[in-house]
Design a protein around this motif. Structure first.
Motif, PDB file in Angstrom:
ATOM      1  N   MET A 153       0.833  -1.197   0.000  1.00 50.39           N
ATOM      2  CA  MET A 153       0.000   0.000   0.000  1.00 50.39           C
ATOM      3  C   MET A 153       0.866   1.244   0.000  1.00 50.39           C
ATOM      4  O   MET A 153       2.034   1.207   0.339  1.00 50.39           O
ATOM      5  N   SER A 154       0.273   2.345  -0.323  1.00 50.13           N
ATOM      6  CA  SER A 154       0.968   3.627  -0.421  1.00 50.13           C
ATOM      7  C   SER A 154       1.397   4.156   0.945  1.00 50.13           C
ATOM      8  O   SER A 154       0.975   3.660   1.978  1.00 50.13           O
ATOM      9  N   TYR A 155       2.227   5.175   0.893  1.00 53.47           N
ATOM     10  CA  TYR A 155       2.699   5.868   2.084  1.00 53.47           C
ATOM     11  C   TYR A 155       2.282   7.326   1.954  1.00 53.47           C
ATOM     12  O   TYR A 155       2.333   7.895   0.857  1.00 53.47           O
ATOM     13  N   VAL A 156       1.832   7.937   3.055  1.00 56.25           N
ATOM     14  CA  VAL A 156       1.294   9.294   3.015  1.00 56.25           C
ATOM     15  C   VAL A 156       2.000  10.183   4.035  1.00 56.25           C
ATOM     16  O   VAL A 156       2.144   9.811   5.195  1.00 56.25           O
ATOM     17  N   ASP A 157       2.443  11.355   3.579  1.00 54.27           N
ATOM     18  CA  ASP A 157       2.894  12.413   4.483  1.00 54.27           C
ATOM     19  C   ASP A 157       1.709  13.345   4.667  1.00 54.27           C
ATOM     20  O   ASP A 157       1.150  13.843   3.686  1.00 54.27           O
ATOM     21  N   GLY A 158       1.291  13.581   5.912  1.00 49.67           N
ATOM     22  CA  GLY A 158       0.143  14.435   6.183  1.00 49.67           C
ATOM     23  C   GLY A 158       0.539  15.681   6.952  1.00 49.67           C
ATOM     24  O   GLY A 158       1.494  15.657   7.737  1.00 49.67           O
ATOM     25  N   PHE A 159      -0.200  16.765   6.714  1.00 49.59           N
ATOM     26  CA  PHE A 159       0.114  18.061   7.310  1.00 49.59           C
ATOM     27  C   PHE A 159      -1.163  18.795   7.711  1.00 49.59           C
ATOM     28  O   PHE A 159      -2.160  18.740   7.005  1.00 49.59           O
ATOM     29  N   VAL A 160      -1.110  19.493   8.835  1.00 51.51           N
ATOM     30  CA  VAL A 160      -2.156  20.436   9.238  1.00 51.51           C
ATOM     31  C   VAL A 160      -1.426  21.733   9.569  1.00 51.51           C
ATOM     32  O   VAL A 160      -0.458  21.738  10.331  1.00 51.51           O
ATOM     33  N   ILE A 161      -1.895  22.836   8.974  1.00 54.95           N
ATOM     34  CA  ILE A 161      -1.191  24.120   9.084  1.00 54.95           C
ATOM     35  C   ILE A 161      -2.199  25.237   9.301  1.00 54.95           C
ATOM     36  O   ILE A 161      -3.256  25.251   8.669  1.00 54.95           O
ATOM     37  N   MET A 214       3.066  23.822  12.582  1.00 50.05           N
ATOM     38  CA  MET A 214       2.671  22.826  11.592  1.00 50.05           C
ATOM     39  C   MET A 214       2.739  21.439  12.228  1.00 50.05           C
ATOM     40  O   MET A 214       3.696  21.101  12.913  1.00 50.05           O
ATOM     41  N   ILE A 215       1.706  20.649  11.991  1.00 52.58           N
ATOM     42  CA  ILE A 215       1.690  19.260  12.436  1.00 52.58           C
ATOM     43  C   ILE A 215       1.931  18.408  11.203  1.00 52.58           C
ATOM     44  O   ILE A 215       1.314  18.625  10.156  1.00 52.58           O
ATOM     45  N   MET A 216       2.859  17.452  11.320  1.00 54.76           N
ATOM     46  CA  MET A 216       3.119  16.598  10.172  1.00 54.76           C
ATOM     47  C   MET A 216       3.520  15.210  10.636  1.00 54.76           C
ATOM     48  O   MET A 216       3.974  15.030  11.767  1.00 54.76           O
ATOM     49  N   GLY A 217       3.305  14.258   9.766  1.00 51.04           N
ATOM     50  CA  GLY A 217       3.688  12.894  10.074  1.00 51.04           C
ATOM     51  C   GLY A 217       3.577  12.010   8.861  1.00 51.04           C
ATOM     52  O   GLY A 217       2.919  12.367   7.872  1.00 51.04           O
ATOM     53  N   GLY A 218       4.233  10.866   8.915  1.00 51.59           N
ATOM     54  CA  GLY A 218       4.182   9.886   7.842  1.00 51.59           C
ATOM     55  C   GLY A 218       3.321   8.706   8.256  1.00 51.59           C
ATOM     56  O   GLY A 218       3.366   8.256   9.407  1.00 51.59           O
ATOM     57  N   PHE A 219       2.541   8.204   7.308  1.00 47.91           N
ATOM     58  CA  PHE A 219       1.550   7.170   7.615  1.00 47.91           C
ATOM     59  C   PHE A 219       1.556   6.070   6.557  1.00 47.91           C
ATOM     60  O   PHE A 219       1.571   6.352   5.351  1.00 47.91           O
ATOM     61  N   ASP A 220       1.480   4.827   7.009  1.00 46.48           N
ATOM     62  CA  ASP A 220       1.220   3.715   6.107  1.00 46.48           C
ATOM     63  C   ASP A 220      -0.264   3.719   5.799  1.00 46.48           C
ATOM     64  O   ASP A 220      -1.094   3.768   6.713  1.00 46.48           O
ATOM     65  N   MET A 221      -0.618   3.698   4.529  1.00 42.60           N
ATOM     66  CA  MET A 221      -2.022   3.634   4.151  1.00 42.60           C
ATOM     67  C   MET A 221      -2.503   2.222   4.422  1.00 42.60           C
ATOM     68  O   MET A 221      -1.884   1.259   3.974  1.00 42.60           O
ATOM     69  N   VAL A 222      -3.590   2.067   5.160  1.00 42.09           N
ATOM     70  CA  VAL A 222      -4.083   0.737   5.510  1.00 42.09           C
ATOM     71  C   VAL A 222      -5.452   0.421   4.896  1.00 42.09           C
ATOM     72  O   VAL A 222      -5.816  -0.747   4.794  1.00 42.09           O
ATOM     73  N   VAL A 223      -6.191   1.440   4.489  1.00 33.05           N
ATOM     74  CA  VAL A 223      -7.442   1.251   3.771  1.00 33.05           C
ATOM     75  C   VAL A 223      -7.502   2.321   2.683  1.00 33.05           C
ATOM     76  O   VAL A 223      -7.277   3.485   2.943  1.00 33.05           O
ATOM     77  N   ASP A 224      -7.820   1.897   1.470  1.00 36.05           N
ATOM     78  CA  ASP A 224      -7.985   2.816   0.339  1.00 36.05           C
ATOM     79  C   ASP A 224      -9.052   2.234  -0.570  1.00 36.05           C
ATOM     80  O   ASP A 224      -8.780   1.385  -1.402  1.00 36.05           O
ATOM     81  N   GLN A 225     -10.299   2.646  -0.359  1.00 30.24           N
ATOM     82  CA  GLN A 225     -11.416   2.059  -1.110  1.00 30.24           C
ATOM     83  C   GLN A 225     -12.070   3.067  -2.004  1.00 30.24           C
ATOM     84  O   GLN A 225     -12.423   4.105  -1.675  1.00 30.24           O
TER      85      GLN A 225
END
Length: 119
Positions: A1-9, A108-119
């Protein structure tokens, strides 16, 4: 599965255009180095919570909008290599985070995430 970098600013509303200009400039660089998608969202219905919320998390003031964004990569290995190359290219071109960045990078809040569901 994909990998996602997420941000809230939190971005000052008066600097929305400058933020969008910056976001449009950096997105192709991340795509060039392997990102499959770069998404920037400007908050439209982002309520202030009592205990938790996007505005509380980034200590947003009434004159700031909330940006929720993410970069999708095929996997973490591609992200690690591509992210390093993109940041190096942006820094070489004048800095990814110039002194006049249109937001407070400390909030800024940020983090890397393993995508576990993508429907």
């Amino acid at each position: 599965m994909s990998y996602v970098d997420g941000f809230v600013i939190a971005v000052p509303t008066a600097k929305k255009d400058a933020y969008l200009e910056m976001a449009r400039a950096v997105a192709p660089v991340f795509r060039k180095h392997g990102a499959t998608s770069v998404v920037e969202c400007w908050g439209e219905d982002v309520p202030q919570g009592e205990l938790t919320s996007f505005p509380l998390a980034v200590k947003a003031t009434p004159d700031e909008g909330i940006v929720f964004s993410w970069i999708v990569w095929p996997d973490k290995a591609t992200r690690d290599k591509g992210n390093a190359k993109a940041i190096a290219e942006l820094e070489e071109a004048g800095g990814m985070m110039p002194d006049d960045t249109p937001f407070d990078t400390r909030r800024m809040i940020m983090g890397g995430f393993d995508m576990v569901v993508d429907q």
